[in-house]
Design a protein around this motif. Structure first.
Motif, PDB file in Angstrom:
ATOM      1  N   ALA A 128       0.818  -1.212   0.000  1.00 38.67           N
ATOM      2  CA  ALA A 128       0.000   0.000   0.000  1.00 38.67           C
ATOM      3  C   ALA A 128       0.853   1.263   0.000  1.00 38.67           C
ATOM      4  CB  ALA A 128      -0.904   0.003   1.225  1.00 38.67           C
ATOM      5  N   THR A 129       0.263   2.341  -0.437  1.00 41.02           N
ATOM      6  CA  THR A 129       0.841   3.659  -0.220  1.00 41.02           C
ATOM      7  C   THR A 129      -0.176   4.470   0.582  1.00 41.02           C
ATOM      8  OG1 THR A 129      -0.085   4.594  -2.245  1.00 41.02           O
ATOM      9  CG2 THR A 129       2.112   3.632  -2.395  1.00 41.02           C
ATOM     10  N   MET A 130       0.307   5.446   1.274  1.00 44.56           N
ATOM     11  CA  MET A 130      -0.589   6.349   1.988  1.00 44.56           C
ATOM     12  C   MET A 130      -0.142   7.777   1.744  1.00 44.56           C
ATOM     13  SD  MET A 130      -1.332   4.615   5.736  1.00 44.56           S
ATOM     14  CE  MET A 130      -2.826   5.517   6.174  1.00 44.56           C
ATOM     15  N   SER A 131      -1.089   8.671   1.569  1.00 44.26           N
ATOM     16  CA  SER A 131      -0.761  10.085   1.426  1.00 44.26           C
ATOM     17  C   SER A 131      -0.718  10.728   2.809  1.00 44.26           C
ATOM     18  CB  SER A 131      -1.809  10.785   0.567  1.00 44.26           C
ATOM     19  OG  SER A 131      -3.043  10.815   1.253  1.00 44.26           O
ATOM     20  N   SER A 132      -0.116  11.894   2.861  1.00 40.93           N
ATOM     21  CA  SER A 132      -0.046  12.592   4.146  1.00 40.93           C
ATOM     22  C   SER A 132      -1.453  12.888   4.665  1.00 40.93           C
ATOM     23  CB  SER A 132       0.740  13.892   3.994  1.00 40.93           C
ATOM     24  OG  SER A 132       0.194  14.689   2.963  1.00 40.93           O
ATOM     25  N   ARG A 133      -2.374  13.069   3.755  1.00 44.21           N
ATOM     26  CA  ARG A 133      -3.741  13.337   4.187  1.00 44.21           C
ATOM     27  C   ARG A 133      -4.378  12.104   4.826  1.00 44.21           C
ATOM     28  NH1 ARG A 133      -7.601  16.982   3.576  1.00 44.21           N
ATOM     29  NH2 ARG A 133      -6.238  18.253   2.271  1.00 44.21           N
ATOM     30  N   GLN A 134      -4.175  10.964   4.195  1.00 48.15           N
ATOM     31  CA  GLN A 134      -4.742   9.734   4.753  1.00 48.15           C
ATOM     32  C   GLN A 134      -4.190   9.441   6.143  1.00 48.15           C
ATOM     33  OE1 GLN A 134      -3.573   7.338   1.228  1.00 48.15           O
ATOM     34  NE2 GLN A 134      -5.639   6.463   1.352  1.00 48.15           N
ATOM     35  N   LEU A 135      -2.875   9.574   6.234  1.00 45.12           N
ATOM     36  CA  LEU A 135      -2.221   9.309   7.510  1.00 45.12           C
ATOM     37  C   LEU A 135      -2.708  10.305   8.569  1.00 45.12           C
ATOM     38  CD1 LEU A 135      -0.227   7.307   8.612  1.00 45.12           C
ATOM     39  CD2 LEU A 135       1.626   8.644   7.585  1.00 45.12           C
ATOM     40  N   GLY A 136      -2.801  11.555   8.155  1.00 40.44           N
ATOM     41  CA  GLY A 136      -3.262  12.589   9.078  1.00 40.44           C
ATOM     42  C   GLY A 136      -4.695  12.359   9.531  1.00 40.44           C
ATOM     43  N   GLY A 162       8.655  10.394   0.229  1.00 39.76           N
ATOM     44  CA  GLY A 162       7.374  10.445  -0.465  1.00 39.76           C
ATOM     45  C   GLY A 162       7.523  10.599  -1.968  1.00 39.76           C
ATOM     46  N   HIS A 163       6.469  10.243  -2.665  1.00 37.34           N
ATOM     47  CA  HIS A 163       6.440  10.439  -4.114  1.00 37.34           C
ATOM     48  C   HIS A 163       5.283  11.347  -4.482  1.00 37.34           C
ATOM     49  CE1 HIS A 163       9.517   7.453  -4.905  1.00 37.34           C
ATOM     50  NE2 HIS A 163       8.926   6.672  -4.026  1.00 37.34           N
ATOM     51  N   PRO A 164       5.587  12.501  -5.041  1.00 39.50           N
ATOM     52  CA  PRO A 164       4.539  13.437  -5.444  1.00 39.50           C
ATOM     53  C   PRO A 164       3.507  12.742  -6.321  1.00 39.50           C
ATOM     54  CG  PRO A 164       6.692  14.443  -5.722  1.00 39.50           C
ATOM     55  CD  PRO A 164       6.929  13.006  -5.358  1.00 39.50           C
ATOM     56  N   GLY A 165       2.272  12.999  -6.063  1.00 39.97           N
ATOM     57  CA  GLY A 165       1.207  12.383  -6.842  1.00 39.97           C
ATOM     58  C   GLY A 165       0.832  11.002  -6.368  1.00 39.97           C
ATOM     59  N   VAL A 166       1.651  10.408  -5.519  1.00 41.32           N
ATOM     60  CA  VAL A 166       1.411   9.037  -5.086  1.00 41.32           C
ATOM     61  C   VAL A 166       1.220   8.938  -3.568  1.00 41.32           C
ATOM     62  CG1 VAL A 166       2.320   6.696  -5.049  1.00 41.32           C
ATOM     63  CG2 VAL A 166       2.814   8.203  -6.993  1.00 41.32           C
ATOM     64  N   GLY A 167       2.195   9.438  -2.861  1.00 42.12           N
ATOM     65  CA  GLY A 167       2.161   9.332  -1.408  1.00 42.12           C
ATOM     66  C   GLY A 167       3.418   8.643  -0.906  1.00 42.12           C
ATOM     67  N   TYR A 168       3.286   7.977   0.232  1.00 37.70           N
ATOM     68  CA  TYR A 168       4.430   7.284   0.830  1.00 37.70           C
ATOM     69  C   TYR A 168       4.214   5.775   0.758  1.00 37.70           C
ATOM     70  CZ  TYR A 168       5.158  11.917   2.878  1.00 37.70           C
ATOM     71  OH  TYR A 168       5.347  13.256   3.049  1.00 37.70           O
TER      72      TYR A 168
END
Lengths: 221, 221
Positions: free
Chosen positions: B32-40, B61-67
């Motif tokens: 999985a990847t998670m964006s800073s928003r999801q994690l937050g 992180g990867h722009p457009g993708v997340g972590y």
DNA sequence: TCATGTGAAAGAATTCACAGCA
DNA sequence: TGCTGTGAATTCTTTCACATGA
């Protein structure tokens, strides 16, 4: 009286520490005075910090003299809400729950755990530290009109949110949460989390390499 | 590798929470990847906050993708010092001590309470959660060459300072202190305090009138 | 002289907002 | 478009420094 202005959270923490320190001093000498420096030295804060904090309590100090231990203690008691009694319901009679039930200090400080709930049939009905353990299914009935002020959650993480909602449903205004899980609640309900794993982890981090930051050392987690 | 820059203490707290959240996610879907928003959102922080915090870990992180959940989790593990095992000595086999001994979560997280000490003759020699309780007078002998990393103090307030000094004497680098007393120690030793009375008091204050400040709500005490 | 109370300054932490990459 | 990484702005907290009172 005053205390309209909201007190910053770091300050509230320290006010509790001042309150405790003053209580100990008062027991020895009720006529004593303490300066901001004395109080600060005892707890590891600067004198300026102490004065700034105490300014929220009111103008109680006397230049050239310091603060009257008794007067300041009494005022802090009122502001911290320690001039009244607090009733709490504990949910979860596991190890943490039991430790809390036997924690003598609470009673002395007017915190009373009046009800204990669990969902384990083997535990329900037993007596722990003089309180008998009630069936969790009775929570609403038991607390409906009890006027319980606080809830203490000491259940597994996956049950915490549901218990929180039930406690709020019967009107508790604040929750002490020992489950390692964030509770989503209405902002009118105060939540404080105690998370041992998190705390140990902070400690491990500091020891590991964060060659311990002195400024944080006494930090109350 | 990096991590020379010291990480602010509020950030370290949150990094632990991210680490936990990522671990749960990883168990479900390791790709999985998670964006800073999801994690937050999962933890109640803003996306900007998450990104600022994670910047201390590196540019993962990867722009457009997340972590990448796995990558971030692994990196946090290293930075938080969770890629090694921690041995702790517990002093005080009272209620809090017992609760800690039976806390399963510690073992899972590589925190091991390897020795338990008490001064109560009735307790010494007994077995609690598979560990036998040693006489406190044996502390130095038992720990001299044990390479114990952490000390946990769960004794009455008046004994805490002396125990702290003895623990430091045998080389522990960090102390978790449950006694309601400030420990005076060299700044090279990390100390974290857990104080139930203080925490309950904070909660009572918030409920009492500090019509709960939403910004502080999820605050981990 | 000693110690408070408080504006002003400094320091930390958070939030904003946007350039730049996928 | 979606999302990161990061300077700039903002807000919060602590420290400084001094006028004032006992």
């Amino acid at each position: 009286m005053d205390l309209k202005a909201k007190i910053p959270s770091p300050t509230v923490k320290r006010l509790s520490l001042y309150f405790r320190e003053l209580g100990e001093r008062r027991a020895v000498d009720s006529d004593a005075t303490m300066s901001s420096r004395q109080l600060g030295d005892a707890l590891g804060f600067s004198d300026a910090q102490v004065r700034k904090d105490l300014a929220f309590v009111g103008q109680l100090g006397h230049p050239g003299v310091g603060y009257s231990v008794t007067l300041l203690h009494d005022n802090l008691r009122r502001i911290l809400g320690r001039d009244r009694s607090w009733e709490a319901a504990l949910v979860g009679a596991g190890n943490i729950g039991r430790a809390l039930l036997s924690y003598r200090r609470f009673e002395v400080q007017n915190f009373h755990i009046t009800r204990v709930f669990d969902n384990n049939p083997a535990t329900i009905g037993s007596t722990i530290s003089e309180r008998s353990v009630l069936d969790i299914s009775e929570l609403e009935r038991e607390l409906a009109d009890a006027g319980t002020h606080l809830g203490i959650i000491a259940v597994p993480a996956q049950d915490a949110q549901a218990i929180a909602e039930r406690l709020i449903g019967v009107g508790v205004g604040g929750i002490l949460n020992f489950a390692p899980r964030r509770l989503e609640v209405d902002e009118s309900v105060a939540v404080l989390n105690v998370d041992f794993s998190l705390t140990l982890e902070q400690l491990a981090f500091q020891v590991n390499l964060g060659r311990n930051d002195p400024a944080r050392e006494g930090e109350s987690s």
